[in-house]
Enzyme design. Structure first.
Site, PDB file in Angstrom:
ATOM      1  N   LYS A  15       0.828  -1.075  -0.040  1.00  0.00           N
ATOM      2  CA  LYS A  15       0.331   0.086  -0.342  1.00  0.00           C
ATOM      3  C   LYS A  15       1.106   1.228   0.039  1.00  0.00           C
ATOM      4  O   LYS A  15       2.077   1.325   0.674  1.00  0.00           O
ATOM      5  CB  LYS A  15      -0.841  -0.113   1.529  1.00  0.00           C
ATOM      6  CG  LYS A  15      -2.318   0.820   2.056  1.00  0.00           C
ATOM      7  CD  LYS A  15      -3.107   0.588   2.910  1.00  0.00           C
ATOM      8  CE  LYS A  15      -3.145   1.570   2.630  1.00  0.00           C
ATOM      9  NZ  LYS A  15      -2.323   2.999   4.106  1.00  0.00           N
ATOM     10  N   LYS A  48      -5.447  -9.995   9.024  1.00  0.00           N
ATOM     11  CA  LYS A  48      -5.076 -10.429  10.774  1.00  0.00           C
ATOM     12  C   LYS A  48      -5.931 -11.647  10.820  1.00  0.00           C
ATOM     13  O   LYS A  48      -6.917 -11.091   9.966  1.00  0.00           O
ATOM     14  CB  LYS A  48      -5.691  -9.359  11.098  1.00  0.00           C
ATOM     15  CG  LYS A  48      -4.742  -7.709  10.938  1.00  0.00           C
ATOM     16  CD  LYS A  48      -5.620  -6.637  11.337  1.00  0.00           C
ATOM     17  CE  LYS A  48      -5.217  -5.677  11.039  1.00  0.00           C
ATOM     18  NZ  LYS A  48      -3.826  -5.037  12.066  1.00  0.00           N
ATOM     19  N   GLU A 104      -7.891   4.440  16.476  1.00  0.00           N
ATOM     20  CA  GLU A 104      -6.073   5.087  16.681  1.00  0.00           C
ATOM     21  C   GLU A 104      -6.139   5.569  17.208  1.00  0.00           C
ATOM     22  O   GLU A 104      -6.594   6.692  18.094  1.00  0.00           O
ATOM     23  CB  GLU A 104      -5.046   4.738  15.237  1.00  0.00           C
ATOM     24  CG  GLU A 104      -5.470   3.949  14.653  1.00  0.00           C
ATOM     25  CD  GLU A 104      -4.906   3.997  13.222  1.00  0.00           C
ATOM     26  OE1 GLU A 104      -3.306   3.471  13.475  1.00  0.00           O
ATOM     27  OE2 GLU A 104      -4.886   5.004  12.956  1.00  0.00           O
ATOM     28  N   HIS A 144      -8.084  -1.188   3.799  1.00  0.00           N
ATOM     29  CA  HIS A 144      -8.988  -1.884   4.879  1.00  0.00           C
ATOM     30  C   HIS A 144     -10.322  -1.800   5.327  1.00  0.00           C
ATOM     31  O   HIS A 144     -10.813  -2.512   5.750  1.00  0.00           O
ATOM     32  CB  HIS A 144      -7.668  -1.316   6.528  1.00  0.00           C
ATOM     33  CG  HIS A 144      -6.108  -0.607   6.042  1.00  0.00           C
ATOM     34  ND1 HIS A 144      -5.791  -1.401   5.260  1.00  0.00           N
ATOM     35  CD2 HIS A 144      -5.411  -0.128   6.389  1.00  0.00           C
ATOM     36  CE1 HIS A 144      -4.897  -1.424   5.133  1.00  0.00           C
ATOM     37  NE2 HIS A 144      -4.533   0.347   5.906  1.00  0.00           N
ATOM     38  N   LYS A 176      -7.613   9.312  13.603  1.00  0.00           N
ATOM     39  CA  LYS A 176      -5.846   9.254  14.997  1.00  0.00           C
ATOM     40  C   LYS A 176      -6.179  10.031  15.624  1.00  0.00           C
ATOM     41  O   LYS A 176      -7.142  11.090  15.753  1.00  0.00           O
ATOM     42  CB  LYS A 176      -4.906   9.911  14.191  1.00  0.00           C
ATOM     43  CG  LYS A 176      -4.638   9.085  12.112  1.00  0.00           C
ATOM     44  CD  LYS A 176      -2.920   8.649  12.692  1.00  0.00           C
ATOM     45  CE  LYS A 176      -3.039   7.744  10.704  1.00  0.00           C
ATOM     46  NZ  LYS A 176      -2.385   6.293  11.479  1.00  0.00           N
TER      47      LYS A 176
END
Ligand code: BG6
Length: 509
Positions: free
Chosen positions: A170, A204, A238, A262, A358
């Site tokens: 990516k 994952k 995050e 994602h 974020k």
């Protein structure tokens, strides 16, 4: 007498035909082999594959980079990072397994060269010889095209009895047009089957578990549709800021960085139809169909935010505009919330709300499936908004598991309902192997299983969904909203749901 259960299980595991086999002989050529990604993620993942016995004896790594390094110096650097890596993950492995590390260390070599110099590729050819090769592009995206054309010109992508595959990291383009152009460029030198586009979310365990959960159990799938589901919330929150990536992030922003890749992958896993098999193309066909059925994003269904100074876990944080390499009047978003609709029989009328950001309150990636209220005639005197909504939460990280929320009668002579939770925790049931998420992806590429990699049409479908909002934002639509670091995002993100009579699941610290 029967053998104890544990050894019976172990015997069964050893005879198990589905147990993974070592990969075929191969050279893993890492462009950008002297860089951060290689040290922090690829080498630890490869080391874990060595420990699991999944690499052939004839395996080797060639790190290609322009940094002034030697094979010896690179091996020393890698060993140092590996020791730190293992020390940080004490729960899984207390020390470096010396034998496994020696095995890998001996197989690493360094080739210094420029990516646009034909000489580099001639030397690479000599170094590797006529063996299976995986070329891993752990470099900035501007080099993808150059490296692939150079490999092609040097004859290194030709498959004469051996495989030649290219792993592309990516970001895959910065919008629909550039993603398409990159696909055209790659396809000029490679067959689609040789291209492995990485989305590390697919490595994952808990993301892979979504399909297992949905399609290997009898009781989820019958409920998984517009008759029973009110809406779905996908959160990728995050606590980290932009770290040392200010320059990259300034031209990227939260929407490009997280959504077409994602988060769209998570959406596709939740919303796709059952594939006819777990073959790479059968799975990717179904993903494509649901992504193509997803409406293009209207900017009126988006909220973009940027963090200002605040505190997280008691620690003061600077605002985004004070981060290194970020413009003091930057208009880049560090938070995005959006609403998407999927135009197909299963999902018509069921909104999917997505948010990512974020410097939020908490690090949490999860998918919350909100079911419709029960017909509450039985509890006529209970205010509807007091009934606990039925929610199934698929927790991706940091805790990994599934939680169900529902109502139960509270003990006592009067019928009163209380909200309860039932929780499945991955760690309680399965012995967790040490994993970076890249093990599966690297191993799958070595054995030629492309199921967890994105096909050209998947990537383009993801960009196609967000493109109208990117264009509208670039034209000044949708004001940038601000949120203090440590909050759950700007207030307008709440408004996106409250206008539909819904609420986000709370993000708490
Ligand atoms: C990367 C983004 O692709 O994913 C980063 O570029 C982000 O900005 C990261 O932090 C999140 O990955 P994870 O695995 O920590 O959820």
């Amino acid at each position: 007498m029967d053998a104890p259960l544990e050894s019976q299980l172990q015997d069964r595991e050893e005879d198990d035909p589905t147990r993974p086999k070592p990969s075929p002989p191969c050279r893993l050529v890492i462009f950008g082999g002297g860089g951060d990604l290689t040290r922090r993620l690829l080498i630890p993942a490869i080391y874990n594959l060595v420990c699991a016995g999944l690499l052939d004896d004839d395996f080797g790594i060639v790190a290609v980079d322009w940094a002034e390094l030697t094979t010896e110096a690179l091996r020393d650097q890698l060993e140092e990072t590996m020791r730190e890596f293992v020390a940080q993950r004490k729960a899984n492995a207390v020390t470096l397994q010396e034998e496994a590390w020696d095995w890998l260390d001996r197989r690493v070599s360094y080739l210094r060269g420029s990516f646009d110099d034909a000489e580099t590729y001639k030397q690479l050819d000599v170094l590797c010889g006529p063996v299976n090769c995986v070329y891993y592009l752990a470099v900035a995206s501007r080099f993808f095209g150059t490296i692939v054309s150079q490999l092609d010109a040097a004859g290194l992508t030709r498959e004469d009895g051996q495989f030649r595959r290219v792993v592309v990291e990516k970001p895959f383009g910065s919008d629909l047009a550039s993603a398409r152009a990159l696909n055209v460029k790659l396809r000029a030198s490679l067959a689609e089957s040789q291209i492995y586009r990485i989305d590390h979310y697919l490595g994952k365990e808990t993301v892979q578990n979504i399909l297992a959960l949905r399609f290997s159990n009898g009781f989820f799938e019958p409920l998984w549709n517009r008759q029973n589901i009110d809406h779905v919330q996908i959160t990728a929150a995050e606590t980290v800021g932009v770290e040392r990536r200010g320059r990259f992030y300034e031209g990227t922003g939260a929407l490009r960085d997280m959504v077409p890749n994602h988060i769209m992958q998570l959406l596709a896993m939740v919303a796709m139809e059952a594939p006819t098999s777990f073959d790479a193309d059968a799975v990717r066909d179904e993903k494509s169909k649901v992504m193509v059925a997803t409406h293009q994003l209207d900017w009126r269904d988006t909220v973009r935010g940027q963090y200002t100074p605040g505190t997280i876990a008691g620690r003061p944080m600077v605002g985004y505009r004070e981060e290194p390499d970020v413009s003091p009047d930057s208009g880049t978003e560090t938070f995005a919330a959006l609403k998407l609709n999927i135009d197909n029989w299963r999902w018509a009328g069921v909104p999917f709300y997505l948010r990512t950001g974020k410097r939020l309150t908490q690090r949490k990636t999860e998918i919350a499936v909100h079911f419709k209220q029960a017909p509450y005639a039985l509890f006529r005197d209970t205010p509807v908004d007091k009934l606990t909504p039925n929610i199934m939460v698929l927790q991706i990280q940091p805790s990994e598991g599934v939680t169900m929320q529902f109502s139960a009668k509270m003990p006592g002579p009067v019928v009163k309902l209380g909200g309860v939770r039932m929780k499945f925790d991955y760690a309680d049931w399965f012995q967790e192997g040490p994993s970076t998420g890249y093990e599966t992806l690297i191993y799958d590429c070595l054995i030629g299983d492309a199921t967890l990699f994105q096909r050209a049409d998947n990537v383009e479908a993801g960009w196609n969904v967000v493109q109208p909002a990117l264009d509208a934002w670039a034209d000044g639509m949708g004001d940038l909203r601000f949120y203090d670091a440590g909050r759950a995002g700007p207030d307008d993100a709440d408004a996106l749901l409250t206008r539909d009579g819904r609420h986000w699941l709370r993000l708490t610290s």
